[in-house]
Design a protein around this motif. Structure first.
Motif, short mmCIF file in Angstrom:
data_model
loop_
_atom_site.label_atom_id
_atom_site.label_comp_id
_atom_site.label_asym_id
_atom_site.label_seq_id
_atom_site.Cartn_x
_atom_site.Cartn_y
_atom_site.Cartn_z
N TYR A 83 0.83 -1.21 0.00
CA TYR A 83 0.00 0.00 0.00
C TYR A 83 0.86 1.26 0.00
CZ TYR A 83 -3.36 3.53 1.59
OH TYR A 83 -4.12 4.66 1.70
N TYR A 84 1.90 1.27 0.84
CA TYR A 84 2.76 2.45 0.92
C TYR A 84 3.39 2.76 -0.44
CZ TYR A 84 6.78 5.39 2.19
OH TYR A 84 7.71 6.39 2.26
N GLU A 85 3.93 1.74 -1.08
CA GLU A 85 4.58 1.94 -2.37
C GLU A 85 3.58 2.39 -3.43
OE1 GLU A 85 6.96 -0.93 0.05
OE2 GLU A 85 4.84 -0.69 -0.43
N THR A 86 2.39 1.78 -3.39
CA THR A 86 1.34 2.15 -4.35
C THR A 86 0.89 3.59 -4.14
OG1 THR A 86 0.56 -0.14 -4.44
CG2 THR A 86 -0.94 1.56 -5.25
N LEU A 87 0.64 3.94 -2.88
CA LEU A 87 0.19 5.30 -2.58
C LEU A 87 1.25 6.32 -2.98
CD1 LEU A 87 -1.82 7.27 -1.30
CD2 LEU A 87 -0.73 6.82 0.92
N LYS A 88 2.49 6.03 -2.66
CA LYS A 88 3.57 6.97 -2.97
C LYS A 88 3.66 7.23 -4.47
CE LYS A 88 8.43 7.89 -2.13
NZ LYS A 88 9.73 7.35 -1.70
N SER A 89 3.53 6.18 -5.28
CA SER A 89 3.62 6.36 -6.73
C SER A 89 2.37 7.04 -7.29
CB SER A 89 3.84 5.01 -7.42
OG SER A 89 2.74 4.15 -7.20
N ARG A 90 1.21 6.72 -6.71
CA ARG A 90 -0.03 7.34 -7.21
C ARG A 90 -0.10 8.83 -6.87
NH1 ARG A 90 -4.51 4.12 -8.41
NH2 ARG A 90 -3.79 2.14 -9.29
N LEU A 91 0.48 9.21 -5.75
CA LEU A 91 0.40 10.62 -5.35
C LEU A 91 1.07 11.56 -6.34
CD1 LEU A 91 0.96 10.47 -1.48
CD2 LEU A 91 -1.14 11.10 -2.69
N ILE A 92 1.96 11.05 -7.16
CA ILE A 92 2.62 11.90 -8.15
C ILE A 92 2.04 11.69 -9.55
CG2 ILE A 92 4.78 12.07 -6.86
CD1 ILE A 92 5.95 9.90 -8.63
N SER A 93 0.89 11.03 -9.61
CA SER A 93 0.26 10.75 -10.91
C SER A 93 -1.14 11.34 -10.95
CB SER A 93 0.19 9.24 -11.15
OG SER A 93 -0.80 8.66 -10.33
N ASP A 94 -1.76 11.26 -12.11
CA ASP A 94 -3.12 11.75 -12.27
C ASP A 94 -4.16 10.80 -11.67
OD1 ASP A 94 -2.17 13.95 -13.61
OD2 ASP A 94 -2.36 13.03 -15.60
N SER A 95 -3.72 9.62 -11.25
CA SER A 95 -4.65 8.63 -10.71
C SER A 95 -4.63 8.58 -9.19
CB SER A 95 -4.32 7.23 -11.28
OG SER A 95 -2.99 6.87 -10.97
N ALA A 96 -4.16 9.65 -8.57
CA ALA A 96 -4.11 9.70 -7.10
C ALA A 96 -5.52 9.75 -6.52
CB ALA A 96 -3.31 10.91 -6.65
N PRO A 97 -5.75 9.08 -5.38
CA PRO A 97 -7.04 9.26 -4.70
C PRO A 97 -7.10 10.67 -4.14
CG PRO A 97 -5.53 8.07 -3.30
CD PRO A 97 -4.83 8.21 -4.64
N ASP A 98 -8.30 11.19 -3.95
CA ASP A 98 -8.43 12.53 -3.36
C ASP A 98 -8.05 12.49 -1.88
OD1 ASP A 98 -9.90 14.16 -5.60
OD2 ASP A 98 -10.94 12.22 -5.48
N ILE A 99 -8.47 11.43 -1.20
CA ILE A 99 -8.22 11.25 0.24
C ILE A 99 -7.56 9.89 0.44
CG2 ILE A 99 -9.28 11.10 2.53
CD1 ILE A 99 -11.66 12.69 1.35
N ALA A 100 -6.59 9.82 1.31
CA ALA A 100 -5.93 8.54 1.57
C ALA A 100 -5.53 8.42 3.03
CB ALA A 100 -4.69 8.39 0.68
N ARG A 101 -5.65 7.21 3.53
CA ARG A 101 -5.14 6.91 4.87
C ARG A 101 -3.65 6.60 4.77
NH1 ARG A 101 -8.28 3.48 9.36
NH2 ARG A 101 -9.29 5.52 9.40
N MET A 102 -2.92 7.00 5.78
CA MET A 102 -1.47 6.75 5.83
C MET A 102 -1.03 6.65 7.28
SD MET A 102 -0.50 10.60 4.58
CE MET A 102 -1.90 10.51 3.44
N HIS A 103 0.06 5.95 7.51
CA HIS A 103 0.58 5.89 8.87
C HIS A 103 1.17 7.25 9.23
CE1 HIS A 103 3.08 4.62 12.33
NE2 HIS A 103 2.06 3.81 12.53
N LEU A 104 1.06 7.59 10.50
CA LEU A 104 1.55 8.89 10.97
C LEU A 104 2.99 9.15 10.55
CD1 LEU A 104 0.70 11.32 12.84
CD2 LEU A 104 1.84 10.08 14.69
N THR A 105 3.83 8.12 10.59
CA THR A 105 5.25 8.30 10.28
C THR A 105 5.52 8.47 8.78
OG1 THR A 105 5.58 5.90 10.22
CG2 THR A 105 6.01 7.02 12.32
N TRP A 106 4.51 8.25 7.95
CA TRP A 106 4.71 8.44 6.51
C TRP A 106 4.64 9.91 6.10
CZ3 TRP A 106 0.90 4.32 4.06
CH2 TRP A 106 1.25 3.04 4.52
N VAL A 107 4.00 10.71 6.93
CA VAL A 107 3.69 12.09 6.54
C VAL A 107 4.93 12.88 6.12
CG1 VAL A 107 2.62 14.27 7.24
CG2 VAL A 107 1.60 12.09 7.93
#
Length: 455
Positions: A83-107
Motif C-alpha cells: 500500500y505504501y509503495e502504491t500510494l507513494k507512486s499514485r500521489l505523483i500521478s493523475d490517478s491519485a485518490p483525493d483522500i488517503a489513509r497513511m501511517h503517521l510516520t509516513w507524513v
C-alpha cells in the motif's frame, strides 16, 4: 527643468505600478498562498482506506452527503500489501485518490505530494489544541498541516489476571524495576530449566509482536534522541547521558536481558507472543489496542487487564509519563482537483459528534468488537477513562511520542525495513554481541536508507 524631470519620474512610477499590479494581483502574489475553492458543480471524491470496512465508514459519508448533495464519496478499503509503495507512486500521478489513509510516520516522506490543510478549514491553533501533541508534531511539516486523525493508538501493558492472582501479585508494576521482578516471579520452568510459563514476552525480536515499538519506548524512557531535527542525521546510537552512558545501547541491553541469562523469562520456543498470551502461556505482554482486541477475540474467557506501561522513578520520587504512539491519519493528495471538498469532509468526520457516531457504528456492526477506535480529540478523551480496556491508552496519549520503529505499518521501504535492522541488532545482543556495536550497525543501515530515500 527640474519640474519637468519630476513629472516624468512620477509618470514612469505610475505606469510601472499599473503594470506590476495588473500582473500580480493579490490572489497570485507568491507570498500569499491560495486556498482551494469549492467546485461549483457535482464532485466525486475517491477515498482510500485501510482496516475500516465500508460498512463502518459509509454512515459518516452518508451524513456528510445529506448536507452536501453535490458531493459523492467513493470509499475503497485497500489491501495493506504494497500500500505504501502504491500510494507513494499514485500521489505523483493523475490517478491519485483525493483522500488517503497513511501511517503517521509516513507524513514527512509524503508531504511534498500532499495538500496542506487550509487555515480556513482549521487553523493551526485549533488543530494543536484539538488533537494530541504527537499528532501536531508529525502532521505538521514546515508550518503546514498535512493530515487529520480519525483515531489514536499506542502501547499498554496487558496482563493475565488469573496468573497474577495465582502468583500472589495484587497490582501490576508501576516501574521497570517492579516489572522485572514480577516477570521473574511469574516465570515457571520445568525440571530441565525450560520455560513453560513466561513471565513476560520481550527480549527477542522474531517472536515478540511490536518488539520495535517497545524498544522505541525504552529508548524514549532512557532519554534517547532518535534523529537530529535540523540535519536529519540518525542519532539514537550515539545519545550520551550527562554521566557518559550510551542511553540507546542501555535500552537494548535492558530489553534483551529478558531472553538470556539467569533472569530469562522468555525464549523463541514459546512461539508468537500474542498467540502465547491468548493461550494463557504468558503473564504480560505489551500491546496496541487492536492487538488487545485480537487477544480477546482469540480467547474471550481470558481474564485480561490493560494498564499503563511501566515508567521510571524521578529524583523527587514520582514517576515519569512517557508513552509510545502508532496510528493512522487521513490526508489529501496535492493532485486532487477537489481539495476544498476533501478537507471539508475530513474536518467533518473528525468532529466530536461524528467520532462518537463512528465509535457506535464500529462496535455495533461487529458483535465481537468490544471497543472502537480511540478518540484522537483531547476534548472527548475523558469519555473513555472508564473503559475497561482503553483507559491506559487514553491517559498515556498526551505524553506519547513516536519514530520509525513502528510495527505492522506495511511499508516495506520505511518502518518495516528499519524493524529488520533492529531485529538483527537484538539477535546479535541476545547471542552475546555488543549492544553498542550492534546498534551502530543498525543506525548506519537506517541512515543509508534515509539518504537513499532523500535523493
Amino acid at each position: 527643468m527640474r519640474k519637468n524631470q519630476l513629472k516624468f519620474l512620477l509618470l514612469c512610477l505610475s505606469v510601472f505600478g499599473l503594470l506590476f499590479f495588473a500582473g500580480c494581483t493579490l490572489p497570485n502574489l507568491p507570498f500569499l498562498p491560495k486556498s482551494p475553492q469549492p467546485s461549483p458543480g457535482n464532485v466525486t471524491l475517491k477515498y482510500w482506506g485501510l482496516w475500516e470496512t465500508k460498512n463502518n465508514i459509509q454512515p459518516l459519508i452518508d451524513e456528510y452527503q445529506k448536507a452536501h448533495p453535490n458531493v459523492t464519496i467513493e470509499y475503497e478499503e485497500r489491501s495493506p500489501k504494497f500500500y505504501y509503495e502504491t500510494l507513494k507512486s499514485r500521489l505523483i500521478s493523475d490517478s491519485a485518490p483525493d483522500i488517503a489513509r497513511m501511517h503517521l510516520t509516513w507524513v514527512p516522506k509524503l508531504s511534498a505530494n500532499l495538500a496542506a490543510l487550509p487555515a480556513s478549514v482549521m487553523d493551526s491553533a485549533t488543530f494543536n489544541s484539538t488533537f494530541y501533541p504527537v499528532v501536531s508534531k508529525w502532521c505538521t511539516q514546515v508550518d503546514q498541516i498535512y493530515c487529520l486523525p480519525l483515531m489514536y493508538d499506542g502501547l499498554a501493558l496487558v496482563y493475565n489476571q488469573s496468573l497474577f492472582e495465582k502468583a500472589g501479585i495484587a497490582n501490576p508494576p508501576k516501574t521497570w524495576e517492579e516489572f522485572k521482578e514480577m516477570a521473574q516471579k511469574l516465570t515457571v520452568k520445568d525440571g530441565q530449566g525450560k520455560i513453560i510459563q513466561a513471565g513476560a514476552a520481550l527480549g527477542t525480536a522474531e517472536n515478540v509482536t511490536e518488539f520495535s515499538d517497545l524498544l522505541g519506548l525504552l529508548m524514549l524512557h532512557n532519554g534517547v534522541q532518535f534523529q537530529d531535527s535540523k540535519t536529519g542525521k540518525v542519532t539514537f546510537q550515539e545519545t550520551i547521558s550527562p554521566d557518559g552512558r550510551n542511553t540507546g545501547a542501555e535500552a537494548v541491553e535492558f530489553y534483551t536481558q529478558f531472553a538470556k541469562g539467569k533472569g530469562q523469562v522468555w525464549d523463541p520456543s514459546l512461539g508468537e507472543s500474542t498467540a502465547a498470551f491468548a493461550a494463557g502461556k504468558v503473564a504480560m505482554i505489551f500491546a496496541s489496542s487492536w492487538r488487545l482486541q485480537n487477544v480477546l477475540d482469540a480467547n474471550p474467557a481470558l481474564k485480561v487487564v490493560a494498564t499503563a506501561v511501566p515508567q521510571l522513578t524521578t529524583p523527587e520520587g514520582g514517576l515519569t509519563n512517557i508513552n509510545w504512539a502508532s496510528f493512522w491519519v487521513e490526508g489529501v493528495a496535492q493532485q486532487s482537483t477537489h481539495q476544498a471538498e476533501a478537507w471539508d469532509f475530513l474536518k467533518f468526520i473528525t468532529e466530536k459528534e461524528q467520532l462518537l457516531n463512528f465509535q457506535k457504528t464500529v462496535t455495533t456492526t461487529s458483535a465481537a468488537r468490544l471497543f472502537g477506535e480511540i478518540y484522537p480529540r483531547q476534548d472527548i478523551s475523558s469519555l473513555l477513562l472508564s473503559d475497561l480496556y482503553l483507559e491506559p491508552y487514553v491517559t498515556g496519549a498526551p505524553a506519547a511520542e513516536t519514530w520509525y520503529f513502528c510495527d505492522r505499518t506495511w511499508d516495506g521501504l520505511l518502518n518495516d525495513t528499519i524493524k529488520g535492522f533492529l531485529s538483527q541488532a537484538v539477535a546479535s545482543v541476545v547471542n552475546g554481541g555488543s549492544a553498542e556495536s550492534s546498534l551502530n550497525v543498525a543506525a548506519q543501515s537506517i541512515q543509508a536508507l534515509f539518504d537513499q530515500k532523500d535523493e
